[in-house]
Design an enzyme around this catalytic site. Structure first.
Site, short mmCIF file in Angstrom:
data_model
loop_
_atom_site.label_atom_id
_atom_site.label_comp_id
_atom_site.label_asym_id
_atom_site.label_seq_id
_atom_site.Cartn_x
_atom_site.Cartn_y
_atom_site.Cartn_z
N ASN A 44 0.84 -1.21 0.00
CA ASN A 44 0.00 0.00 0.00
C ASN A 44 0.87 1.25 0.00
O ASN A 44 0.54 2.24 -0.66
CB ASN A 44 -0.95 0.00 1.19
CG ASN A 44 -2.21 -0.80 0.91
OD1 ASN A 44 -3.06 -0.37 0.13
ND2 ASN A 44 -2.33 -1.98 1.51
N ASN B 277 -6.77 4.46 8.24
CA ASN B 277 -6.30 3.08 8.14
C ASN B 277 -7.03 2.40 6.99
O ASN B 277 -8.13 2.83 6.61
CB ASN B 277 -6.61 2.35 9.45
CG ASN B 277 -6.10 0.92 9.46
OD1 ASN B 277 -4.98 0.64 9.01
ND2 ASN B 277 -6.91 -0.01 9.93
N HIS C 82 -8.43 -1.45 5.86
CA HIS C 82 -8.70 -2.78 6.44
C HIS C 82 -9.27 -3.68 5.36
O HIS C 82 -10.16 -3.26 4.60
CB HIS C 82 -9.69 -2.62 7.60
CG HIS C 82 -9.96 -3.92 8.28
ND1 HIS C 82 -9.06 -4.50 9.16
CD2 HIS C 82 -11.01 -4.78 8.18
CE1 HIS C 82 -9.55 -5.66 9.58
NE2 HIS C 82 -10.72 -5.86 9.00
C1 GRF Z 1 -3.30 -4.87 3.90
O1 GRF Z 1 -4.07 -6.00 3.61
C2 GRF Z 1 -4.11 -3.88 4.69
O2 GRF Z 1 -5.48 -3.90 4.38
C3 GRF Z 1 -3.90 -4.32 6.11
O3 GRF Z 1 -2.57 -4.77 6.15
C4 GRF Z 1 -2.16 -5.18 4.86
C5 GRF Z 1 -0.92 -4.41 4.54
O4 GRF Z 1 -0.33 -4.84 3.33
N1 GRF Z 1 -4.19 -3.28 7.05
P1 GRF Z 1 0.88 -4.05 2.72
O5 GRF Z 1 1.99 -4.04 3.77
O6 GRF Z 1 0.44 -2.67 2.40
O7 GRF Z 1 1.29 -4.82 1.51
#
Ligand code: GRF
Length: 202
Positions: free
Chosen positions: A13, A106, A108
């Site tokens: 992300n 955040n 989720h």
């Molecule tokens: C994602 O699935 C997000 O929804 C959750 O943690 C994960 C993080 O993935 N909160 P990344 O580190 O961004 O690949």
């Protein structure tokens, strides 16, 4: 708008936020990336993008309060106006949230309020839902319980396992998280109690 990201792991992300920032579609500057995990890929991704990083490993502190105070001081030094949690695996204390003078958001991997907490994709599969998705929300003092900013649904197929469902959701996360940051940075997001009103381009 000056934003900082806290992440504990893989950082996909974060990568998608950086990509949108580079393209000029984020309308916000990523001024720092912090982690509680010195080995987080997210820190490497940030380093490679030339973003200042800081690690806050719990082992270096006597208490969670001390660790959080260090994070808060760092965010203040950076002049942060929005804190973005992207796979940050620690629950921020009530005290942290009260002391932060900027919004915290955040993402989720479920359609909240269904399946908060850990292993949301597995919870959704075990429950047998036919639709899941992801949610961007403001962080409040509960776990995944703050006002919802954006959500997007994905189908759940009979042949899905945790991996396939997580991947389908992750692709959508990479679209809606930068979009949520853009909307906030452009001043298009207003909170009315639990409801979040979005003023889209007309
Ligand atoms: C994602 O699935 C997000 O929804 C959750 O943690 C994960 C993080 O993935 N909160 P990344 O580190 O961004 O690949």
């Amino acid at each position: 708008m000056r934003i900082a990201v806290l992440a504990s792991g893989r950082g996909s992300n974060l990568q998608s936020l950086i990509t949108h920032w580079r393209r000029g579609t984020l309308k916000a500057d990523i001024v720092g990336v912090g982690s509680d995990n010195i080995k987080a890929m997210a820190l490497e991704i940030a380093d490679q993008a030339g973003i200042p990083t800081r690690a806050f490993p719990m082992e270096s502190y006597e208490s969670k309060k001390d660790q959080e105070t260090d994070i808060l001081n760092w965010l203040e030094e950076l002049g942060v106006e929005l804190l973005v949690l992207a796979g940050y695996m620690r629950i921020l204390s009530k005290d942290f949230i009260r002391r932060a003078e900027y919004p915290i958001i955040n993402i989720h991997p479920s359609l909240l309020p269904s399946f908060p907490g850990l292993n949301a994709q597995k919870q959704a599969l075990d429950y047998g839902v036919k639709v899941s998705g992801c949610t961007v929300h403001f962080v409040d003092e509960g776990v995944d319980s703050g006002p919802i900013i954006l959500q997007q649904a994905v189908p759940v197929y009979e042949e899905d396992d945790v991996k396939s469902l997580s991947l389908r959701i992750l692709k959508v996360e990479h679209q809606i998280y930068p979009e949520a940051v853009r909307l906030i940075a452009e001043g298009r997001v207003k909170r009315q109690g639990r409801r979040v009103i979005i003023f889209r381009d007309s």
